[in-house]
Design an enzyme around this catalytic site. Structure first.
Site, PDB file in Angstrom:
ATOM      1  N   ASN A  72      31.399 -36.364 -18.405  1.00  0.00           N
ATOM      2  CA  ASN A  72      30.916 -36.607 -17.052  1.00  0.00           C
ATOM      3  C   ASN A  72      30.107 -35.426 -16.507  1.00  0.00           C
ATOM      4  O   ASN A  72      30.229 -34.307 -16.978  1.00  0.00           O
ATOM      5  CB  ASN A  72      32.096 -36.882 -16.121  1.00  0.00           C
ATOM      6  CG  ASN A  72      33.092 -35.748 -16.107  1.00  0.00           C
ATOM      7  OD1 ASN A  72      33.833 -35.559 -17.056  1.00  0.00           O
ATOM      8  ND2 ASN A  72      33.092 -34.961 -15.045  1.00  0.00           N
TER       9      ASN A  72
ATOM     10  N   ASP B 235      34.247 -39.298 -12.887  1.00  0.00           N
ATOM     11  CA  ASP B 235      34.930 -38.520 -13.940  1.00  0.00           C
ATOM     12  C   ASP B 235      35.060 -39.341 -15.223  1.00  0.00           C
ATOM     13  O   ASP B 235      36.031 -39.196 -15.961  1.00  0.00           O
ATOM     14  CB  ASP B 235      36.322 -38.049 -13.462  1.00  0.00           C
ATOM     15  CG  ASP B 235      37.003 -37.146 -14.480  1.00  0.00           C
ATOM     16  OD1 ASP B 235      36.292 -36.428 -15.201  1.00  0.00           O
ATOM     17  OD2 ASP B 235      38.240 -37.189 -14.573  1.00  0.00           O
TER      18      ASP B 235
END
Ligand code: FES
Lengths: 575, 197
Positions: free
Chosen positions: A264, A306
């Protein structure tokens, strides 16, 4: 013997103990690992992370199969003496087994008897901040082994003795740089990618010379000024934007291309790093000779959830739409099951569909770009909920592809959602930098959920789910392995079970309770004509965190009582 | 959901993190870390300074701490040389002011006016202690490491009350001198993780 004579050898022995504990002795008749052996591994061996370079997690062994798996019994076990998440596959090379543990231990065992040859114990610094205290295995080349450590070194060991041959510092652990993956070995290069996306690092993949430990090339996963893709970042965000590369890549032997997944963007809320943010949450096609990026595909842009996409896609020759597609298959953390194509001109989107419930995507454009619902995209100063949770539809544990059934087996998590409140927070090197406060992070079970973990079998040719097995009281957090005996092997649940399912029907054929929970990767191997199945049981890290979260949810009925401590389990069919 | 209720807040914290947790102690500049004594463990007669926030670096006085918490992160500082002992993260502590009547017999002698201090480094895998929240079990607020959800009760020498941490946090005895919090002795117990991090 004089006092002095006595003292010297004993001092020497105790010094050695710090790095190599005495075992039964060196491995005799070790089989050196060559490029040919890695490209065409013998069916009885497991020498790469997913056994073969294509990352399929498929073993051609079939002596243990759907008809006799009910007679599978433990033949030996080995207690590592280490707690936390034991995530590595037992690596097997002609009767020698190598396992790794959290805190950077390598243990060499006789794969037939479980007898210990030697043990390497890394002395980690006292002030190390181990966010993910784990290790995913050793790479093999010639008569050497390669370990990547949480204090950010790559170490070469003599496979026969465990002696350290070289030790190269990669970056500074004090800056949040660390390594947990199994090195990928390609033609005498030891290739690793860094962790640390939570610390605001700039991700990279780096290659070392297997003989000397000398760095050969380093490719950053975030392009710097003047490099293509740099324009997808604003200002100086590229310096700290994450995109770590913390899982082992796969390798296309024919085209000499490595496929490596990236994580991410950092920090979490997309508003803090405007732009598409190449090459975060992507697969990169890399040239193993120089690290050059040949092509890429980005699974989602401007990551705000995330959702690491670090698990490298599987390379599968897929019959689809009346032709053979040299595909890349990736059930994503972002809930989309991706089918891509390895074309000479680059990676191309073929198809994608959600494999668990998601409220984030409204569809996928013909180019393969998912269309985001802004109501479920975290931003600054507002609380946003989204499904699936931060851990995604499938986290890093690997899916598998069977060359028999032509199905993909996915360790999925269903009915979890999450959320957080985005915040602009200053980056302090070496300290976590999430863009939210931990108090603001949540995981919620969807109302009416009847299960969490789901072992799924998908036909990548049609996009149809062929079967699934639901776990009503547990998430599923373990890698899947499939064999030519049509067995799908997986642990990953909080009831400490290790299971075998029928690859065609999903029928549960066998299960065995183990000492702890299994987040390790099962393998199949053969010694002297006997087939074995091996896996490490040792619960911890994210599997434990999800369990803690479930245990605090009302009416779910899940307890967080999985004991810790690593044990290697080896099974064979009782004759 | 706009702002989580206390109950939700507790749940949320226990939920912990997908790939990461929070930490906020600033690392000092390299030069500061290199100052002589900066990596020495806290020494008797050191003062404590705020580790973060608007008042980072200022000496902590007892009245700066709210009774009942929250816990505050702090660095020891040598009052003679003015060196803040930021050279090792193992020197960071958390300080919290409690009702002296709540402290057990081993904790009370190390406290000053109900204020107790502990190593801020979790004994499990070395993450920082960052939260002061309701315990997973019971109603009291406790020190929490959100990496893997370990909880420590500061009223009972920071013994582990939840989670995987194998042992209590090292305690730092305190006194009050010239209106400031000072260190009254070295760490009781080992600061740092169970095994190299
Ligand atoms: S490091 Fe604190 S609970 Fe794991």
């Amino acid at each position: 013997m004089t006092m002095k004579q006595w003292l010297l050898p004993s001092l020497f022995a105790s010094t050695c103990l710090f790095s190599i504990a005495a075992g039964a002795g060196p491995i005799e008749n070790y089989s050196p690992v060559t490029a040919d052996r890695l490209k065409n591994p013998e069916p009885g061996n497991w020498m790469l992370y997913r056994r073969t370079y294509d990352g399929q997690g498929y073993s051609p062994l079939d002596r243990i199969n759907t008809s006799n798996v009910k007679n599978l019994v433990p033949v030996w076990t080995f207690s590592t003496g280490v707690v936390e998440g034991h995530q590595s596959p037992p690596i097997v090379n002609n009767g020698a087994m190598f396992i790794t543990t959290p805190q950077g231990q390598v243990i060499a065992l006789n794969a037939k008897t479980g007898d210990e040859y030697w043990r390497y114990k890394r002395q980690l610094p006292d002030d190390l901040f181990q966010l993910h205290p784990t290790n995913r295995g050793v790479g093999l080349w010639q008569d050497k082994l390669y370990l990547a450590t949480t204090d950010d070194h790559v170490v070469a060991l003599d496979a026969k003795t465990g002696k350290v041959l070289w030790d190269t510092k990669v970056q500074d652990y004090r800056k949040g740089q660390y390594l947990t993956l199994m090195p990928l070995i390609v033609d005498g290069k030891v290739i690793v990618g860094g962790s640390g996306g939570e610390f605001g690092v700039r991700g990279y993949v780096v290659a070392f010379d297997a003989d000397t430990g000398k760095e050969l090339w380093r490719t950053f996963t975030i392009p710097g000024p003047g490099e293509p893709g740099h324009e997808t970042w604003s200002g100086d965000d590229w310096k700290t934007g994450g995109a770590p590369a913390w899982m082992t890549g796969n390798y296309d032997v024919e085209t000499r291309t490595i496929y490596w997944g990236t994580g991410n963007a950092a920090p979490w809320p997309g508003e803090t790093h405007p732009g598409d943010n190449l090459y975060s949450t992507s697969v990169l096609a890399l040239d193993p000779d120089n690290g050059k990026i040949k092509s890429y595909f980005q699974y989602h842009q401007n990551d705000s959830w995330d959702w690491d996409e670090v698990d490298a896609p599987m390379l599968v020759d897929l019959q689809r739409d009346g032709r053979t597609i040299k595909s890349l298959i990736h059930p994503g953390r972002n809930a989309i099951f991706w089918v891509l194509e390895r074309k000479p001109e680059g990676i191309k989107y073929v198809a994608g569909w959600p494999f668990v419930y998601t409220d984030v995507w409204k569809g996928i454009e013909p180019s393969g770009k998912p269309i985001v619902d802004p109501a479920h995209k975290p931003g600054i100063g507002k609380r946003v909920e989204f499904c699936p949770s931060l851990w995604g539809g499938k986290d890093w544990p690997s899916a598998a592809y069977s060359q028999n059934t032509r199905l993909v087996y996915v360790p999925a998590n269903e009915n979890f959602c999450g959320g957080f409140t985005g915040e602009k927070l200053p980056l302090v090197p070496g300290q976590l930098w999430l863009g939210t406060k931990p108090e603001d992070i949540g995981l919620k079970v969807r109302p009416g959920a009847t299960h969490f973990g789901e072992l799924q079998a998908w036909d990548p040719a049609t996009g149809k789910k062929v079967w699934s097995h639901n776990f009503p009281k547990s998430h599923l957090f373990g890698s899947v392995t499939v064999t030519a005996g049509d067995l799908v092997l997986v642990g990953g649940t909080n009831d400490r079970m290790f299971r075998a399912f029928h690859a065609k029907t999903g029928e549960l054929l066998w299960e065995q309770k183990t000492n702890s929970g299994i987040v390790g990767m099962p393998v199949a191997y053969e010694v002297d004509g006997t087939q074995y199945i091996a896996v490490q049981s040792g619960w911890g890290v994210d599997a434990q965190r999800i369990q803690d979260a479930l245990a605090t949810q009302n009416n779910v009925g899940v307890e967080n009582n999985v004991p810790q401590g690593g044990v290697v389990w080896v099974f064979a069919v009782k004759k | 959901m706009s702002s989580p209720s206390d109950q939700t807040r507790r749940t949320i914290i226990l939920t912990a993190l997908a790939t990461a947790v929070h930490a906020s102690a600033p690392r000092s500049a390299a030069a500061e870390e290199d100052a002589p004594g900066s990596d020495l463990r806290p020494q008797k007669a050191d003062v404590l300074v705020f580790a973060e926030g608007d008042r980072a670096g200022e000496v902590i006085k007892p009245q700066d701490l709210k009774p009942g918490g929250p816990a505050v992160r702090a660095w020891p500082k040598d009052p003679k040389t003015s060196v803040v002992r930021k050279g090792s993260r193992l020197n960071e502590v958390v300080v919290v002011k409690l009702d002296p009547a709540e402290l057990d017999d081993s904790t009370r002698p190390r406290s000053a006016d109900g204020i107790v201090a502990y190593s801020a480094i979790c004994s499990h895998a070395g993450c920082p202690i960052t939260a002061w929240v309701k315990a997973a079990q019971g109603e009291k607020d406790v020190l929490k490491c959100v990496c893997h959800n370990s909880e420590f009760d500061p009223r009972q020498s920071a013994q582990v009350v939840f989670g995987p941490a194998p042992r209590r946090l090292a305690a730092l005895p305190l006194a009050i001198a010239d209106g400031s919090l000072t260190v009254a002795g070295t760490f009781v117990g080992k600061a740092g993780a169970q095994q190299g991090g």
